[in-house]
Design an enzyme around this catalytic site. Structure first.
Site, PDB file in Angstrom:
ATOM      1  N   GLU A 170       0.466  14.836  46.822  1.00 56.67           N
ATOM      2  CA  GLU A 170      -1.279  15.100  47.768  1.00 56.67           C
ATOM      3  C   GLU A 170      -0.405  16.476  49.120  1.00 56.67           C
ATOM      4  O   GLU A 170       1.117  16.859  48.415  1.00 56.67           O
ATOM      5  CB  GLU A 170      -1.359  13.800  48.777  1.00 56.67           C
ATOM      6  CG  GLU A 170      -0.003  13.633  49.787  1.00 56.67           C
ATOM      7  CD  GLU A 170      -0.145  12.218  50.627  1.00 56.67           C
ATOM      8  OE1 GLU A 170      -1.007  12.797  51.175  1.00 56.67           O
ATOM      9  OE2 GLU A 170       1.189  12.354  51.162  1.00 56.67           O
ATOM     10  N   LEU A 195      -0.872   9.345  51.663  1.00 56.77           N
ATOM     11  CA  LEU A 195      -1.584   8.687  53.171  1.00 56.77           C
ATOM     12  C   LEU A 195      -2.691   8.400  52.113  1.00 56.77           C
ATOM     13  O   LEU A 195      -3.706   9.127  51.842  1.00 56.77           O
ATOM     14  CB  LEU A 195      -1.748   9.468  53.927  1.00 56.77           C
ATOM     15  CG  LEU A 195      -2.029   9.035  55.561  1.00 56.77           C
ATOM     16  CD1 LEU A 195      -1.156   7.980  55.930  1.00 56.77           C
ATOM     17  CD2 LEU A 195      -2.507  10.524  56.218  1.00 56.77           C
ATOM     18  N   ARG A 236      -6.955   1.958  59.974  1.00 55.63           N
ATOM     19  CA  ARG A 236      -4.991   2.693  59.438  1.00 55.63           C
ATOM     20  C   ARG A 236      -4.561   2.809  60.012  1.00 55.63           C
ATOM     21  O   ARG A 236      -3.364   2.223  59.778  1.00 55.63           O
ATOM     22  CB  ARG A 236      -5.912   4.151  58.890  1.00 55.63           C
ATOM     23  CG  ARG A 236      -4.614   5.137  57.758  1.00 55.63           C
ATOM     24  CD  ARG A 236      -4.591   6.185  57.386  1.00 55.63           C
ATOM     25  NE  ARG A 236      -5.277   7.642  58.488  1.00 55.63           N
ATOM     26  CZ  ARG A 236      -5.449   8.609  58.302  1.00 55.63           C
ATOM     27  NH1 ARG A 236      -5.898   8.960  57.217  1.00 55.63           N
ATOM     28  NH2 ARG A 236      -5.733   9.499  59.472  1.00 55.63           N
ATOM     29  N   TYR A 258       0.736   7.288  64.073  1.00 57.55           N
ATOM     30  CA  TYR A 258      -0.133   8.568  64.877  1.00 57.55           C
ATOM     31  C   TYR A 258      -1.375   7.953  64.585  1.00 57.55           C
ATOM     32  O   TYR A 258      -1.489   8.361  62.940  1.00 57.55           O
ATOM     33  CB  TYR A 258       0.416   9.650  65.355  1.00 57.55           C
ATOM     34  CG  TYR A 258       0.180  10.786  63.652  1.00 57.55           C
ATOM     35  CD1 TYR A 258       1.277  10.507  62.306  1.00 57.55           C
ATOM     36  CD2 TYR A 258      -0.583  11.865  63.815  1.00 57.55           C
ATOM     37  CE1 TYR A 258       1.537  11.252  61.761  1.00 57.55           C
ATOM     38  CE2 TYR A 258      -0.538  12.778  62.760  1.00 57.55           C
ATOM     39  CZ  TYR A 258       0.757  12.703  62.260  1.00 57.55           C
ATOM     40  OH  TYR A 258       0.420  13.412  60.766  1.00 57.55           O
ATOM     41  N   HIS A 305      19.812   1.217  67.036  1.00 57.31           N
ATOM     42  CA  HIS A 305      18.698   1.241  65.959  1.00 57.31           C
ATOM     43  C   HIS A 305      17.740  -0.185  66.221  1.00 57.31           C
ATOM     44  O   HIS A 305      17.061   0.500  65.631  1.00 57.31           O
ATOM     45  CB  HIS A 305      19.555   1.264  64.886  1.00 57.31           C
ATOM     46  CG  HIS A 305      19.988   2.719  64.313  1.00 57.31           C
ATOM     47  ND1 HIS A 305      20.676   3.309  65.568  1.00 57.31           N
ATOM     48  CD2 HIS A 305      19.891   3.576  63.899  1.00 57.31           C
ATOM     49  CE1 HIS A 305      21.441   5.085  64.989  1.00 57.31           C
ATOM     50  NE2 HIS A 305      20.956   4.615  63.769  1.00 57.31           N
ATOM     51  N   LYS A 330       1.207   6.160  58.907  1.00 56.43           N
ATOM     52  CA  LYS A 330       1.387   7.663  59.193  1.00 56.43           C
ATOM     53  C   LYS A 330       2.187   7.702  60.382  1.00 56.43           C
ATOM     54  O   LYS A 330       1.907   7.678  61.352  1.00 56.43           O
ATOM     55  CB  LYS A 330      -0.437   7.778  59.462  1.00 56.43           C
ATOM     56  CG  LYS A 330      -0.430   9.253  59.944  1.00 56.43           C
ATOM     57  CD  LYS A 330      -2.391   9.281  60.331  1.00 56.43           C
ATOM     58  CE  LYS A 330      -2.522  10.844  59.970  1.00 56.43           C
ATOM     59  NZ  LYS A 330      -2.341  11.769  59.461  1.00 56.43           N
TER      60      LYS A 330
HETATM   61  N1  PDD Z   1      -2.749  14.633  58.580  1.00 56.59           N
HETATM   62  N2  PDD Z   1      -1.916  13.056  54.058  1.00 56.59           N
HETATM   63  C1  PDD Z   1      -0.632  13.461  54.766  1.00 56.59           C
HETATM   64  C2  PDD Z   1       0.678  13.686  54.719  1.00 56.59           C
HETATM   65  C3  PDD Z   1      -1.858  13.600  55.902  1.00 56.59           C
HETATM   66  O1  PDD Z   1      -0.737  14.357  56.682  1.00 56.59           O
HETATM   67  C4  PDD Z   1      -3.402  13.967  56.039  1.00 56.59           C
HETATM   68  C5  PDD Z   1      -3.205  14.208  57.717  1.00 56.59           C
HETATM   69  C6  PDD Z   1      -4.050  13.603  54.808  1.00 56.59           C
HETATM   70  C7  PDD Z   1      -5.123  13.513  55.448  1.00 56.59           C
HETATM   71  O2  PDD Z   1      -5.360  12.414  55.668  1.00 56.59           O
HETATM   72  P1  PDD Z   1      -7.152  12.725  56.668  1.00 56.59           P
HETATM   73  O3  PDD Z   1      -7.919  13.163  56.183  1.00 56.59           O
HETATM   74  O4  PDD Z   1      -7.416  11.259  57.039  1.00 56.59           O
HETATM   75  O5  PDD Z   1      -6.874  13.527  58.299  1.00 56.59           O
HETATM   76  C8  PDD Z   1      -3.240  13.305  54.352  1.00 56.59           C
HETATM   77  C9  PDD Z   1      -3.073  14.807  60.005  1.00 56.59           C
HETATM   78  C10 PDD Z   1      -4.476  15.783  59.956  1.00 56.59           C
HETATM   79  C11 PDD Z   1      -1.901  15.552  60.979  1.00 56.59           C
HETATM   80  O6  PDD Z   1      -0.984  15.467  60.477  1.00 56.59           O
HETATM   81  O7  PDD Z   1      -2.185  16.490  61.657  1.00 56.59           O
END
Ligand code: PDD
Length: 303
Positions: free
Chosen positions: A195, A219, A62, A43, A118, A163
């Site tokens: 993170e 990520l 990405r 996603y 699977h 992601k």
């Molecule tokens: N999540 N790290 C993780 C594990 C994340 O899920 C996200 C963002 C980020 C930040 O990435 P970005 O700046 O590209 O949004 C870092 C989104 C917002 C979510 O899962 O809703």
């Protein structure tokens, strides 16, 4: 057919599903979808300001990397993605706030096969879903007070640069933080702060902005990259560098970043004040630069 008001008239969000735009209440996928059964999908979350998508090419790159990571063909070209997401924003404009700020969510799963197995199905028709929801302006209370965070052991898998919709560890970690009255969990792996459960991590040490280098453990955040870019452009010292847990605990400032939360100051970690317990001076500078950047996106002067 009923003549009840529907779609945009009824204030119901419009979503895109497998080639069609339709009201969210009418959007259905089969229970055999592999996203539902296996979490077999990826996603993106993309903020849009004034109806304009922030850094769309970066998000689509990405997405491509995530699809490559799970060996799934990208079902749409970049131009098609853009056209669909822009139409979605347009259709949901009435639901957005006065600034027409929205958050776009898109998801691609490996699709649906008759038998639960699977192994990849022979003929894969991915499920493509996208929606947009209002993106509220950052809460002024956060700029005033910051948020509380807790540190937790990183229980996720080894491909956190993908992601993936398989977010159960992130869900459990975030819930644990919530139950400890904290707005984010900062994840620690092998003694390093990596993170947040849904955000990237920055600290300020000796006047320098630091964030961990990219790799499979995290990520690669689009907001993170933009923060580093803004720092470079405006002469703020910044570097990518591992953050041992001990340095996290003595940082002058801690921030978390994401597309929906933007840049958030962490003012309390595990019950102890970060710095003087208030949002720091470098956070204030960076958050003003970020706000200016969003305004430029709204005017069509930046992407
Ligand atoms: N999540 N790290 C993780 C594990 C994340 O899920 C996200 C963002 C980020 C930040 O990435 P970005 O700046 O590209 O949004 C870092 C989104 C917002 C979510 O899962 O809703």
């Amino acid at each position: 057919m009923s003549n009840e008001p529907r779609d945009e008239d009824a204030g119901e969000a419009i979503v895109y599903l497998n080639g069609r735009f339709l009201p969210v209440s009418e959007a259905c996928i089969p229970v055999t979808d592999r996203g539902f059964l296996f979490g077999d999908g990826v996603y993106e979350v993309i903020p849009a300001y004034g109806g304009r998508l922030l850094r769309l090419p970066h998000h689509l790159q990405r997405l491509q990397n995530s699809l490559d990571g799970i060996r799934l063909h990208n079902p749409l070209s970049s131009d098609r993605w853009r056209a669909i997401l822009e139409e979605l924003l347009q259709r949901n404009r009435a639901l957005a706030g006065p600034d027409n700020d929205q958050s776009v969510y898109l998801q691609v799963t490996r699709g649906s096969a008759a038998k639960r197995d699977h192994r990849f199905p022979e003929e894969v028709v991915p499920t493509v879903y996208a929606t947009s929801t209002p993106l509220p302006a950052p809460d002024p209370a956060i700029a005033e007070h910051g948020i509380r965070a807790v540190s937790l052991d990183d229980i996720r898998w080894r491909y956190c640069d993908i992601k993936a919709v398989t977010l159960l560890p992130n869900v459990l970690l975030r819930q644990q933080a919530t139950e400890r009255d904290a707005a984010e969990a900062i994840l620690i792996r092998d003694g390093l702060a990596i993170e947040g459960s849904a955000s990237n991590l920055f600290i300020v040490r000796d006047g320098i902005i630091e964030t961990p280098p990219k790799g499979p453990q995290m990520l690669p955040g689009i907001t993170r990259d933009l923060v580093l870019e803004l720092a470079a452009r405006h002469g703020l010292a910044a570097r990518e560098s591992d953050i041992p847990e001990a340095l996290l605990r003595t940082a002058a400032e801690i921030w978390i970043t994401s597309s929906t939360r933007e840049i958030v100051p962490v003012t309390e970690l595990d019950g102890k004040a970060v710095g003087d317990g208030r949002p720091g001076p470098l956070w204030k500078k960076m958050s003003a630069l970020y706000r200016d950047y969003k305004d430029a996106v709204r005017r069509g002067a930046a992407e």
